[in-house]
Motif scaffolding. Structure first.
Motif, PDB file in Angstrom:
ATOM      1  N   VAL A 104       0.842  -1.204   0.000  1.00 29.76           N
ATOM      2  CA  VAL A 104       0.000   0.000   0.000  1.00 29.76           C
ATOM      3  C   VAL A 104       0.877   1.253   0.000  1.00 29.76           C
ATOM      4  O   VAL A 104       1.912   1.303   0.666  1.00 29.76           O
ATOM      5  CB  VAL A 104      -0.921   0.009   1.248  1.00 29.76           C
ATOM      6  N   GLU A 105       0.440   2.257  -0.754  1.00 27.27           N
ATOM      7  CA  GLU A 105       1.079   3.568  -0.712  1.00 27.27           C
ATOM      8  C   GLU A 105       0.024   4.618  -0.392  1.00 27.27           C
ATOM      9  O   GLU A 105      -1.068   4.598  -0.954  1.00 27.27           O
ATOM     10  CB  GLU A 105       1.780   3.897  -2.030  1.00 27.27           C
ATOM     11  N   VAL A 106       0.371   5.487   0.546  1.00 28.52           N
ATOM     12  CA  VAL A 106      -0.537   6.560   0.944  1.00 28.52           C
ATOM     13  C   VAL A 106       0.221   7.882   0.940  1.00 28.52           C
ATOM     14  O   VAL A 106       1.440   7.918   1.123  1.00 28.52           O
ATOM     15  CB  VAL A 106      -1.134   6.318   2.353  1.00 28.52           C
ATOM     16  N   ILE A 107      -0.522   8.951   0.711  1.00 32.39           N
ATOM     17  CA  ILE A 107       0.006  10.294   0.933  1.00 32.39           C
ATOM     18  C   ILE A 107      -0.457  10.712   2.321  1.00 32.39           C
ATOM     19  O   ILE A 107      -1.648  10.653   2.627  1.00 32.39           O
ATOM     20  CB  ILE A 107      -0.515  11.288  -0.116  1.00 32.39           C
ATOM     21  N   SER A 108       0.479  11.081   3.175  1.00 30.96           N
ATOM     22  CA  SER A 108       0.120  11.450   4.546  1.00 30.96           C
ATOM     23  C   SER A 108       0.257  12.951   4.750  1.00 30.96           C
ATOM     24  O   SER A 108       1.166  13.589   4.221  1.00 30.96           O
ATOM     25  CB  SER A 108       1.001  10.700   5.550  1.00 30.96           C
ATOM     26  N   ILE A 109      -0.686  13.512   5.519  1.00 29.80           N
ATOM     27  CA  ILE A 109      -0.709  14.940   5.816  1.00 29.80           C
ATOM     28  C   ILE A 109      -1.012  15.112   7.297  1.00 29.80           C
ATOM     29  O   ILE A 109      -2.027  14.621   7.798  1.00 29.80           O
ATOM     30  CB  ILE A 109      -1.794  15.688   5.001  1.00 29.80           C
ATOM     31  N   ASP A 110      -0.155  15.811   8.001  1.00 28.24           N
ATOM     32  CA  ASP A 110      -0.357  16.072   9.423  1.00 28.24           C
ATOM     33  C   ASP A 110      -1.568  17.000   9.611  1.00 28.24           C
ATOM     34  O   ASP A 110      -1.726  17.983   8.888  1.00 28.24           O
ATOM     35  CB  ASP A 110       0.903  16.715  10.009  1.00 28.24           C
ATOM     36  N   TYR A 111      -2.413  16.680  10.583  1.00 22.45           N
ATOM     37  CA  TYR A 111      -3.598  17.491  10.846  1.00 22.45           C
ATOM     38  C   TYR A 111      -3.260  18.968  11.078  1.00 22.45           C
ATOM     39  O   TYR A 111      -4.019  19.854  10.688  1.00 22.45           O
ATOM     40  CB  TYR A 111      -4.327  16.974  12.097  1.00 22.45           C
ATOM     41  N   ARG A 112      -2.137  19.219  11.713  1.00 23.89           N
ATOM     42  CA  ARG A 112      -1.813  20.612  12.048  1.00 23.89           C
ATOM     43  C   ARG A 112      -1.622  21.452  10.799  1.00 23.89           C
ATOM     44  O   ARG A 112      -1.955  22.644  10.777  1.00 23.89           O
ATOM     45  CB  ARG A 112      -0.578  20.689  12.942  1.00 23.89           C
ATOM     46  N   TRP A 113      -1.115  20.816   9.719  1.00 24.42           N
ATOM     47  CA  TRP A 113      -0.960  21.561   8.468  1.00 24.42           C
ATOM     48  C   TRP A 113      -2.297  21.721   7.758  1.00 24.42           C
ATOM     49  O   TRP A 113      -2.557  22.739   7.114  1.00 24.42           O
ATOM     50  CB  TRP A 113       0.058  20.879   7.565  1.00 24.42           C
ATOM     51  N   LEU A 114      -3.146  20.707   7.869  1.00 17.57           N
ATOM     52  CA  LEU A 114      -4.490  20.821   7.292  1.00 17.57           C
ATOM     53  C   LEU A 114      -5.262  21.959   7.948  1.00 17.57           C
ATOM     54  O   LEU A 114      -5.910  22.765   7.279  1.00 17.57           O
ATOM     55  CB  LEU A 114      -5.254  19.509   7.458  1.00 17.57           C
ATOM     56  N   LYS A 115      -5.165  22.021   9.263  1.00 17.93           N
ATOM     57  CA  LYS A 115      -5.885  23.074   9.995  1.00 17.93           C
ATOM     58  C   LYS A 115      -5.322  24.460   9.683  1.00 17.93           C
ATOM     59  O   LYS A 115      -6.059  25.443   9.597  1.00 17.93           O
ATOM     60  CB  LYS A 115      -5.809  22.797  11.495  1.00 17.93           C
ATOM     61  N   LYS A 116      -4.018  24.521   9.508  1.00 13.32           N
ATOM     62  CA  LYS A 116      -3.382  25.812   9.273  1.00 13.32           C
ATOM     63  C   LYS A 116      -3.571  26.302   7.841  1.00 13.32           C
ATOM     64  O   LYS A 116      -3.804  27.502   7.608  1.00 13.32           O
ATOM     65  CB  LYS A 116      -1.883  25.700   9.577  1.00 13.32           C
ATOM     66  N   LEU A 117      -3.498  25.362   6.859  1.00 10.01           N
ATOM     67  CA  LEU A 117      -3.458  25.768   5.458  1.00 10.01           C
ATOM     68  C   LEU A 117      -4.731  25.463   4.666  1.00 10.01           C
ATOM     69  O   LEU A 117      -4.917  25.994   3.574  1.00 10.01           O
ATOM     70  CB  LEU A 117      -2.264  25.094   4.765  1.00 10.01           C
ATOM     71  N   SER A 118      -5.623  24.609   5.197  1.00 11.60           N
ATOM     72  CA  SER A 118      -6.810  24.230   4.418  1.00 11.60           C
ATOM     73  C   SER A 118      -8.119  24.368   5.185  1.00 11.60           C
ATOM     74  O   SER A 118      -9.172  23.982   4.675  1.00 11.60           O
ATOM     75  CB  SER A 118      -6.668  22.777   3.926  1.00 11.60           C
ATOM     76  N   LYS A 119      -8.052  24.903   6.385  1.00 14.61           N
ATOM     77  CA  LYS A 119      -9.256  25.014   7.211  1.00 14.61           C
ATOM     78  C   LYS A 119     -10.357  25.794   6.514  1.00 14.61           C
ATOM     79  O   LYS A 119     -11.546  25.475   6.661  1.00 14.61           O
ATOM     80  CB  LYS A 119      -8.898  25.676   8.539  1.00 14.61           C
ATOM     81  N   ASN A 120      -9.992  26.803   5.740  1.00 12.81           N
ATOM     82  CA  ASN A 120     -10.987  27.618   5.034  1.00 12.81           C
ATOM     83  C   ASN A 120     -10.822  27.541   3.521  1.00 12.81           C
ATOM     84  O   ASN A 120     -11.307  28.419   2.800  1.00 12.81           O
ATOM     85  CB  ASN A 120     -10.873  29.079   5.499  1.00 12.81           C
ATOM     86  N   TYR A 121     -10.160  26.476   3.067  1.00 14.05           N
ATOM     87  CA  TYR A 121      -9.904  26.313   1.622  1.00 14.05           C
ATOM     88  C   TYR A 121     -11.066  25.531   1.010  1.00 14.05           C
ATOM     89  O   TYR A 121     -11.220  24.329   1.238  1.00 14.05           O
ATOM     90  CB  TYR A 121      -8.574  25.593   1.416  1.00 14.05           C
ATOM     91  N   THR A 122     -11.901  26.214   0.252  1.00 21.90           N
ATOM     92  CA  THR A 122     -13.164  25.642  -0.238  1.00 21.90           C
ATOM     93  C   THR A 122     -13.008  24.334  -1.010  1.00 21.90           C
ATOM     94  O   THR A 122     -13.770  23.383  -0.756  1.00 21.90           O
ATOM     95  CB  THR A 122     -13.907  26.677  -1.105  1.00 21.90           C
ATOM     96  N   PRO A 123     -12.065  24.204  -1.962  1.00 23.44           N
ATOM     97  CA  PRO A 123     -11.943  22.929  -2.689  1.00 23.44           C
ATOM     98  C   PRO A 123     -11.699  21.740  -1.772  1.00 23.44           C
ATOM     99  O   PRO A 123     -12.264  20.665  -1.978  1.00 23.44           O
ATOM    100  CB  PRO A 123     -10.748  23.177  -3.619  1.00 23.44           C
ATOM    101  N   PHE A 124     -10.873  21.939  -0.740  1.00 24.01           N
ATOM    102  CA  PHE A 124     -10.613  20.845   0.204  1.00 24.01           C
ATOM    103  C   PHE A 124     -11.850  20.522   1.027  1.00 24.01           C
ATOM    104  O   PHE A 124     -12.187  19.349   1.228  1.00 24.01           O
ATOM    105  CB  PHE A 124      -9.457  21.217   1.140  1.00 24.01           C
ATOM    106  N   LEU A 125     -12.548  21.536   1.503  1.00 25.51           N
ATOM    107  CA  LEU A 125     -13.744  21.313   2.322  1.00 25.51           C
ATOM    108  C   LEU A 125     -14.843  20.614   1.524  1.00 25.51           C
ATOM    109  O   LEU A 125     -15.529  19.733   2.042  1.00 25.51           O
ATOM    110  CB  LEU A 125     -14.250  22.646   2.874  1.00 25.51           C
ATOM    111  N   PHE A 127     -14.337  18.617  -1.055  1.00 25.03           N
ATOM    112  CA  PHE A 127     -13.840  17.252  -1.257  1.00 25.03           C
ATOM    113  C   PHE A 127     -14.078  16.410  -0.004  1.00 25.03           C
ATOM    114  O   PHE A 127     -14.553  15.270  -0.082  1.00 25.03           O
ATOM    115  CB  PHE A 127     -12.349  17.299  -1.597  1.00 25.03           C
ATOM    116  N   LEU A 128     -13.783  16.974   1.157  1.00 25.48           N
ATOM    117  CA  LEU A 128     -13.961  16.268   2.420  1.00 25.48           C
ATOM    118  C   LEU A 128     -15.431  15.921   2.641  1.00 25.48           C
ATOM    119  O   LEU A 128     -15.768  14.800   3.050  1.00 25.48           O
ATOM    120  CB  LEU A 128     -13.447  17.144   3.561  1.00 25.48           C
ATOM    121  N   LEU A 129     -16.312  16.855   2.360  1.00 25.31           N
ATOM    122  CA  LEU A 129     -17.749  16.620   2.508  1.00 25.31           C
ATOM    123  C   LEU A 129     -18.215  15.507   1.582  1.00 25.31           C
ATOM    124  O   LEU A 129     -18.979  14.620   1.985  1.00 25.31           O
ATOM    125  CB  LEU A 129     -18.525  17.901   2.209  1.00 25.31           C
TER     126      LEU A 129
END
Length: 232
Positions: A104-125, A127-129
């Motif tokens: 298996v291969e995964v791309i990993s992203i630390d939550y702290r960077w998600l919260k800092k850089l994508s918390k209000n980023y509409t495309p990511f939100l 996608f998450l929904l």
């Protein structure tokens, strides 16, 4: 487990799965690629959730365990899939254990960077929904499937789900009989009933029992019987 920060490879995976625009350029610099061998755990139930994983290659098994040590398989997942998304939203520990059943291969992203850089980023939100609502939809279908279809259909679907190779295609390979207990848990029946159905599958030429393993002999026949591979 192997870890890489190969930016070119990360961008290639994102492009391959058409999610380049979901993650902004700054966030990509904090992404890493992790490679897990078969049998390795991507995350374990109850552990502190600090990372979101994007499954980009291979296949995983998702299951939960009770305090008494009993396990219940919930699903099998192939790319593209998020691991740790619900925990990110809920700010909770990992809900389930996720185990690699192939390389298996995964791309990993630390939550702290998600919260800092994508918390209000509409495309990511957005996608998450989409991902989270799709999980609820699949879960609903799975519950209906277990209630409405006979064990033969559910077991055929399980066999198609568990057999897999690294080329992202189904594989005519051995399935160790220990997995029959997993199958019984997943499809909501007894181990004894699963054994009876396997015996019938052997008589019908769909599978073969050999040296303590099960060999899938007629994948097309199993596919016709399963109708819908619900456990993917």
């Amino acid at each position: 487990m192997k870890i890489s920060s190969d930016t070119e490879q990360i961008n290639q995976f994102l492009a391959e799965h058409r999610i380049e625009e979901v993650f902004n350029e700054e966030l990509r610099t904090h992404m890493t690629i992790q490679r897990f061998n078969q049998g390795a755990f991507i995350c374990s139930q109850g552990d502190s959730a600090q990372t979101m994983f994007i499954l980009v290659k291979g296949k995983v098994k998702v299951y939960t365990s009770s305090a008494e040590g009993k396990t219940l398989i919930l699903s099998f997942k192939t790319p593209l899939e998020l691991i740790g998304d619900i925990e990110y939203v809920r700010e909770s520990n990992y809900i389930n254990t996720v185990e690699a059943i192939s390389t298996v291969e995964v791309i990993s992203i630390d939550y702290r960077w998600l919260k800092k850089l994508s918390k209000n980023y509409t495309p990511f939100l957005q996608f998450l929904l989409k991902v989270i609502t799709e999980k609820f939809y699949i879960k609903s279908n799975s519950m209906s499937f277990n209630l409405m279809y006979p064990v033969e259909v559910r077991l055929a679907s399980y066999l198609l789900s568990i057999s897999y190779d690294d080329t992202n295609s189904l594989l005519n390979d051995n399935l160790n009989t220990i997995n029959l207990k997993d199958a019984a848990n997943l499809i909501g029946t007894s181990y004894r009933h699963v054994n009876r159905v396997i015996q019938q599958f052997c008589k019908d030429g769909l599978v073969e029992r050999k040296n303590g393993s099960i060999l899938i002999k007629n994948r097309d026949g199993l596919s016709i019987l399963a109708s819908n591979n619900i456990y993917e």
